[in-house]
Design an enzyme around this catalytic site. Structure first.
Site, PDB file in Angstrom:
ATOM      1  N   ASP A  22      65.296  -3.517  60.709  1.00  0.00           N
ATOM      2  CA  ASP A  22      66.165  -3.723  61.871  1.00  0.00           C
ATOM      3  C   ASP A  22      65.536  -3.159  63.140  1.00  0.00           C
ATOM      4  O   ASP A  22      65.556  -3.793  64.203  1.00  0.00           O
ATOM      5  CB  ASP A  22      67.519  -3.037  61.649  1.00  0.00           C
ATOM      6  CG  ASP A  22      68.499  -3.897  60.861  1.00  0.00           C
ATOM      7  OD1 ASP A  22      68.238  -5.097  60.671  1.00  0.00           O
ATOM      8  OD2 ASP A  22      69.537  -3.353  60.454  1.00  0.00           O
TER       9      ASP A  22
ATOM     10  N   HIS B  79      71.342  -0.475  66.086  1.00  0.00           N
ATOM     11  CA  HIS B  79      71.022  -1.453  67.123  1.00  0.00           C
ATOM     12  C   HIS B  79      71.254  -0.894  68.533  1.00  0.00           C
ATOM     13  O   HIS B  79      70.444  -1.109  69.435  1.00  0.00           O
ATOM     14  CB  HIS B  79      71.858  -2.721  66.929  1.00  0.00           C
ATOM     15  CG  HIS B  79      71.686  -3.353  65.590  1.00  0.00           C
ATOM     16  ND1 HIS B  79      70.468  -3.758  65.106  1.00  0.00           N
ATOM     17  CD2 HIS B  79      72.592  -3.649  64.612  1.00  0.00           C
ATOM     18  CE1 HIS B  79      70.619  -4.276  63.902  1.00  0.00           C
ATOM     19  NE2 HIS B  79      71.906  -4.218  63.577  1.00  0.00           N
TER      20      HIS B  79
END
Length: 322
Positions: A261, A284
């Site tokens: 990620d 994120h």
């Protein structure tokens, strides 16, 4: 090519310009796939097209009348709550869950590609980057007659948010050192450091799947989200138990996916970073904050043409699980 070793070897053959710089890359031909959206549950199709030098990674919403373009850049990210989401908030247009595809492009050093998509999120596929690396393998990689540009980190930059931290500092090549800590005994504390030399992404990171807890999935579904989520595209945990019958692909699949990620999120810098990223429980939002902090300080970085020496470095992997 039918196995990881062959694919890794192919990507290790890096071309150089006449003056010794690494060349930019794109795809040899267009290729597409279809899958289910993690949150919408609808069938979505994407097509990856070759693009010229200095084009960058750009998404195009083909289902909309004007087919708007969205460069995959940190300053175009409009939401980071459940995924990394590009778009135009003023018009209600978004492209979500871009991070697994972005990680594949970063890991295979694809600098230029136009991505057609007919919905508001990238299909989740199996929850990892492996299906996207397979697509690229099917058509092959073409090197362009232009040196690859990277963002060389010149001094340390660090961000913190709700106890989660991320730091980037100068280094030769690109490295991510990531630590996670969960109450669930199935995850607990895991740490891994990966230097992204040729082939490392495909061999060690690409197959790691996204994960979540059953109670979180149930809560999201009650809110109209995660409609496409299943044991086919995520590792799901119930307390301390992994619910997937086949188990994990790696003993430490959870931290490997967090690195995946982060790799995808950080590729929205517009170019690959040249430096070391150290993250603790980052996600994120914090990954995006790190890019904003780095690129807001003109003394913290410079854009340079990548050399073979800076690309390769020494391949390292350190794992510590407590």
């Amino acid at each position: 090519m039918n196995n990881i070793a062959d694919l890794s070897a192919a990507f290790a053959q890096t071309g150089l310009s006449a003056d010794g710089y690494v060349l930019q890359r794109t795809l040899k031909a267009s290729i597409g796939c279809a899958g289910v959206g993690l949150h919408s549950g609808q069938k979505i199709r994407i097509t990856l097209h070759p693009a010229p030098a200095d084009h960058g990674v750009v998404f195009r919403r083909t289902d909309l009348d004007d087919q708007p373009l969205f460069p995959a850049r940190y300053d175009g990210v409009i939401d980071t709550r459940l995924c990394t989401c590009l778009g135009d908030a003023s018009k209600g247009i978004k492209i979500g869950t871009i991070e697994h595809l972005m990680a594949a492009l970063a890991g295979l050093r694809i600098d230029n590609v136009l991505i057609d998509i007919d919905a508001d999120e990238v299909p989740v596929m199996d929850g990892s980057s492996a299906p996207f690396t397979f697509l690229i393998d099917c058509v092959g990689i073409e090197e362009l007659d232009a040196p690859r540009q990277v963002i060389e980190v010149l001094k340390p930059v660090e961000v913190e948010y709700n106890g989660c931290t991320a730091r980037v500092e100068p280094a030769n090549g690109f490295e991510i050192d990531f630590e996670i800590d969960f109450a669930s005994k199935a995850i607990a504390n895991q740490r891994m450091s990966v230097k992204f030399d040729d082939g490392v992404f495909v061999a060690d990171i690409a197959r790691a799947r996204t994960f979540g807890f059953l109670h979180e999935v149930e809560a999201m579904r009650s809110a109209g989200l995660a409609r496409g989520g299943s044991l086919d595209n995520a590792v799901v945990l119930s307390g301390d138990e992994v619910m997937n019958e086949e188990g994990l692909r790696y003993e430490d699949e959870f931290v490997r996916h967090k690195i995946l990620d982060a790799l995808g999120d950080l590729y929205t810098a517009g170019n690959q970073l040249q430096g070391k990223v150290t993250a603790y429980k980052s996600g994120h939002h914090v990954n995006n904050l790190l890019l904003k902090a780095l690129l807001a300080d003109e003394t913290a970085y410079r854009v340079v043409s990548q050399t073979k020496a800076a690309l390769r470095g020494v391949s390292e992997r350190v794992l510590a699980t407590a």
